[in-house]
Design an enzyme around this catalytic site. Structure first.
Site, mmCIF file in Angstrom:
data_model
loop_
_atom_site.group_PDB
_atom_site.id
_atom_site.type_symbol
_atom_site.label_atom_id
_atom_site.label_comp_id
_atom_site.label_asym_id
_atom_site.label_seq_id
_atom_site.Cartn_x
_atom_site.Cartn_y
_atom_site.Cartn_z
ATOM 1 N N ASP A 248 50.246 -10.120 -25.025
ATOM 2 C CA ASP A 248 51.387 -10.491 -26.103
ATOM 3 C C ASP A 248 52.656 -11.383 -25.279
ATOM 4 O O ASP A 248 53.301 -12.029 -25.883
ATOM 5 C CB ASP A 248 51.410 -9.862 -27.082
ATOM 6 C CG ASP A 248 50.314 -9.521 -27.588
ATOM 7 O OD1 ASP A 248 49.778 -10.161 -28.104
ATOM 8 O OD2 ASP A 248 50.202 -8.328 -28.134
ATOM 9 N N PHE B 240 39.181 -12.520 -32.398
ATOM 10 C CA PHE B 240 38.484 -11.102 -32.371
ATOM 11 C C PHE B 240 39.735 -10.277 -32.845
ATOM 12 O O PHE B 240 41.111 -10.813 -32.607
ATOM 13 C CB PHE B 240 38.252 -10.801 -31.160
ATOM 14 C CG PHE B 240 36.748 -11.080 -30.845
ATOM 15 C CD1 PHE B 240 36.327 -12.243 -30.818
ATOM 16 C CD2 PHE B 240 36.121 -9.987 -30.630
ATOM 17 C CE1 PHE B 240 34.873 -12.410 -30.650
ATOM 18 C CE2 PHE B 240 34.456 -9.972 -30.474
ATOM 19 C CZ PHE B 240 34.131 -11.272 -30.470
ATOM 20 N N ILE C 248 47.032 -18.676 -28.201
ATOM 21 C CA ILE C 248 46.065 -19.419 -27.974
ATOM 22 C C ILE C 248 45.329 -20.014 -29.029
ATOM 23 O O ILE C 248 45.111 -21.277 -29.451
ATOM 24 C CB ILE C 248 45.254 -18.957 -26.801
ATOM 25 C CG1 ILE C 248 45.906 -18.547 -25.569
ATOM 26 C CG2 ILE C 248 44.337 -20.251 -26.304
ATOM 27 C CD1 ILE C 248 45.280 -17.924 -24.580
ATOM 28 N N VAL C 249 44.585 -18.985 -29.622
ATOM 29 C CA VAL C 249 43.666 -19.329 -30.935
ATOM 30 C C VAL C 249 44.636 -19.934 -32.056
ATOM 31 O O VAL C 249 44.204 -20.923 -32.601
ATOM 32 C CB VAL C 249 42.960 -18.031 -31.304
ATOM 33 C CG1 VAL C 249 43.711 -17.192 -31.953
ATOM 34 C CG2 VAL C 249 41.560 -18.428 -31.893
ATOM 35 N N LYS D 44 58.739 -8.461 -3.557
ATOM 36 C CA LYS D 44 58.542 -7.097 -4.293
ATOM 37 C C LYS D 44 59.874 -6.376 -4.511
ATOM 38 O O LYS D 44 60.885 -6.329 -3.870
ATOM 39 C CB LYS D 44 57.820 -6.457 -3.180
ATOM 40 C CG LYS D 44 57.212 -5.205 -3.646
ATOM 41 C CD LYS D 44 56.600 -4.224 -2.746
ATOM 42 C CE LYS D 44 56.171 -2.997 -2.877
ATOM 43 N NZ LYS D 44 55.783 -1.980 -1.990
ATOM 44 N N ASN E 260 45.612 -5.272 -19.312
ATOM 45 C CA ASN E 260 45.086 -4.337 -20.261
ATOM 46 C C ASN E 260 43.704 -4.021 -19.828
ATOM 47 O O ASN E 260 43.258 -4.376 -18.872
ATOM 48 C CB ASN E 260 45.204 -4.874 -21.639
ATOM 49 C CG ASN E 260 44.245 -6.306 -21.753
ATOM 50 O OD1 ASN E 260 43.103 -6.306 -21.373
ATOM 51 N ND2 ASN E 260 45.067 -7.395 -21.815
HETATM 52 O O1 C5P Z 1 47.080 -10.773 -32.665
HETATM 53 P P1 C5P Z 1 46.154 -10.395 -31.758
HETATM 54 O O2 C5P Z 1 46.420 -10.494 -30.164
HETATM 55 O O3 C5P Z 1 45.510 -8.846 -32.200
HETATM 56 O O4 C5P Z 1 44.951 -11.357 -32.063
HETATM 57 C C1 C5P Z 1 43.680 -11.206 -31.516
HETATM 58 C C2 C5P Z 1 43.030 -12.540 -31.254
HETATM 59 O O5 C5P Z 1 43.812 -13.608 -30.889
HETATM 60 C C3 C5P Z 1 42.071 -12.516 -30.555
HETATM 61 O O6 C5P Z 1 41.136 -13.530 -30.783
HETATM 62 C C4 C5P Z 1 42.784 -13.106 -29.263
HETATM 63 O O7 C5P Z 1 41.836 -13.898 -28.124
HETATM 64 C C5 C5P Z 1 43.467 -14.033 -29.769
HETATM 65 N N1 C5P Z 1 44.963 -14.303 -28.869
HETATM 66 C C6 C5P Z 1 45.154 -15.448 -28.330
HETATM 67 N N2 C5P Z 1 46.351 -15.720 -27.820
HETATM 68 C C7 C5P Z 1 47.316 -14.752 -27.638
HETATM 69 C C8 C5P Z 1 47.092 -13.643 -28.431
HETATM 70 C C9 C5P Z 1 45.732 -13.508 -28.998
HETATM 71 O O8 C5P Z 1 44.227 -16.296 -28.425
HETATM 72 N N3 C5P Z 1 48.442 -14.875 -27.157
#
Ligand code: C5P
Length: 403
Positions: A279, A323, A307-308, A289, A210
């Protein structure tokens, strides 16, 4: 920004080749608002003239302990008391040895004995001289005495050797000087910050990613370091230099970022999830390749772990900030994520607005907690980060005292 406004710096210049950089150093310190008085050793005058440093500093340059005229204008004890900081750059092995021994055989070494101001040394010498046992023992002693040692840097040296011993770049010394005077209100905290995008491999040459530049996460890391925090920065691939003083862990994929984050939050007080984590990842990464033989092709994706949200499930979890980059209904979606992921705070931005958010130097954020919200208006990401770090700390302290 005038980060050194009204700060009085005695710059000690000693006899190393890097002395030729000191007029630029003086100019840059002054640009940041500092009042600089230069003190030169005899050796320094072989590399740069007092007149050059007088011209750029706008102050008389002192070079002798026994100069009655200079002593009349500002005596050495007065100069030692005037300083908010004595910065010796470049600092040769000789001056380091003399200061360690507590000698007072020239003006600069005398000032170091006579001052109560912090002393900072930016070593500059041949790599062998830096590694010499005598120099290393002197440096250890100085560190024990609370003298600050900035550098040296590594690279090619004037003598042709390669290794540790170069004076830090002027930019780095100016940044460290600015940071030095900032209130260290995060002194006892450890922040783990994720930043940048992740890359999800499709085959050995292609990936899904991204537009995240990592600028916001790196700015938060820098602001937290300035405020005295220990910072671990877990970063996806970006084109940014790591802030000086952080522990940088470089990762590529979301799975790697997940593993490093969960491993490093154990001791953390605060976790800031600023990364734009993919995601989904590719279900089967092709070993070779992929050829463009087919008119259509499909790539199967699997959802990455959040992760969060996983950090928030830990029994002994840190204070957690997420975020939310949104293009519509910002508050609604941000508050939804705050609750669903069990975060303490969420910083939301509208990435549909031109000139802010992804890949931009500027940003505007709204910080939501379960009970309130605070706007941080559009500004450079460095300025936003400084405000955000201070706000996060206020919420963190409120939660800690509540417990
Ligand atoms: O659900 P979304 O991706 O919009 O959420 C954004 C928040 O979740 C951000 O803080 C991002 O760093 C965290 N996040 C994460 N792991 C993921 C997806 C998002 O820590 N796989």
């Amino acid at each position: 920004m005038q980060t050194l406004q009204d700060k009085k710096i005695v710059l000690g210049v000693t006899g190393g080749i890097a002395a030729y950089k000191t007029p630029e150093l003086v100019r840059r310190l002054k640009d940041h608002g500092a009042d600089v008085r230069v003190v030169m050793t005899e050796g320094a005058k072989a590399f740069i003239t007092p007149l050059s440093l007088q011209a750029v500093s706008g102050n008389h340059v002192s070079d002798s302990l026994l100069d009655s005229q200079a002593e009349l204008a500002m005596g050495h004890i007065e100069l030692a008391k005037w300083a908010d900081m004595i910065l010796i750059a470049p600092a040769t092995a000789d001056v380091i040895a003399r200061i360690t021994a507590g000698m007072a055989n020239d003006l600069l070494s005398t000032l170091c004995l006579a001052t109560s101001a912090p002393i900072v040394i930016a070593p500059a010498m041949n790599q062998q001289m830096w590694h010499a046992k005598a120099t290393q023992a002197n440096i250890s002693t100085l560190i024990q005495r609370d003298v600050f040692i900035w550098g040296p840097g590594s690279g090619e040296q004037a003598c042709g050797d390669v290794g540790l011993g170069r004076m830090l770049d002027v930019d780095e010394i100016v940044t460290l000087s600015s940071d030095f005077f900032v209130d260290k209100y995060l002194q006892d905290q450890h922040w783990v910050i994720t930043a940048g995008p992740t890359r999800e491999a499709i085959d050995p040459v292609r990936y899904i990613s991204n537009h995240s530049s990592g600028k916001m996460g790196y700015a938060i890391a820098h602001a937290a370091i300035r405020a005295g925090a220990k910072v671990t920065l877990i970063s996806g691939p970006v084109n940014l230099a790591a802030p000086i003083g952080c522990e940088l862990i470089q990762v590529t994929s979301a799975q790697q970022m997940h593993e490093k984050a969960l491993k490093n939050v154990a001791q953390a007080t605060t976790f800031v999830a600023c990364a734009a984590v993919a995601d989904y990842r590719v279900a089967d990464i092709a070993e070779e390749k992929i050829k463009k033989d087919n008119e259509h092709m499909q790539v199967a994706l699997i959802k990455n772990r959040d992760i969060v949200a996983d950090v928030a499930k830990l029994a002994d979890k840190p204070f957690i900030v997420g975020f939310a980059a949104e293009t519509q209904n910002v508050e609604h979606y941000a508050r939804g994520k705050l609750m669903r992921k069990n975060l303490d705070l969420i910083a939301a931005n509208d990435v549909a607005k031109a000139g802010q958010g992804f890949n931009s130097d500027d940003n505007a954020l709204t910080l939501y907690s379960a009970i309130d919200k605070t706007d941080i208006p559009l500004a450079n990401k460095q300025i936003i980060a400084k405000q955000l770090v201070s706000l996060i700390n206020k919420h963190y302290l409120a939660k800690v005292t509540e417990k």
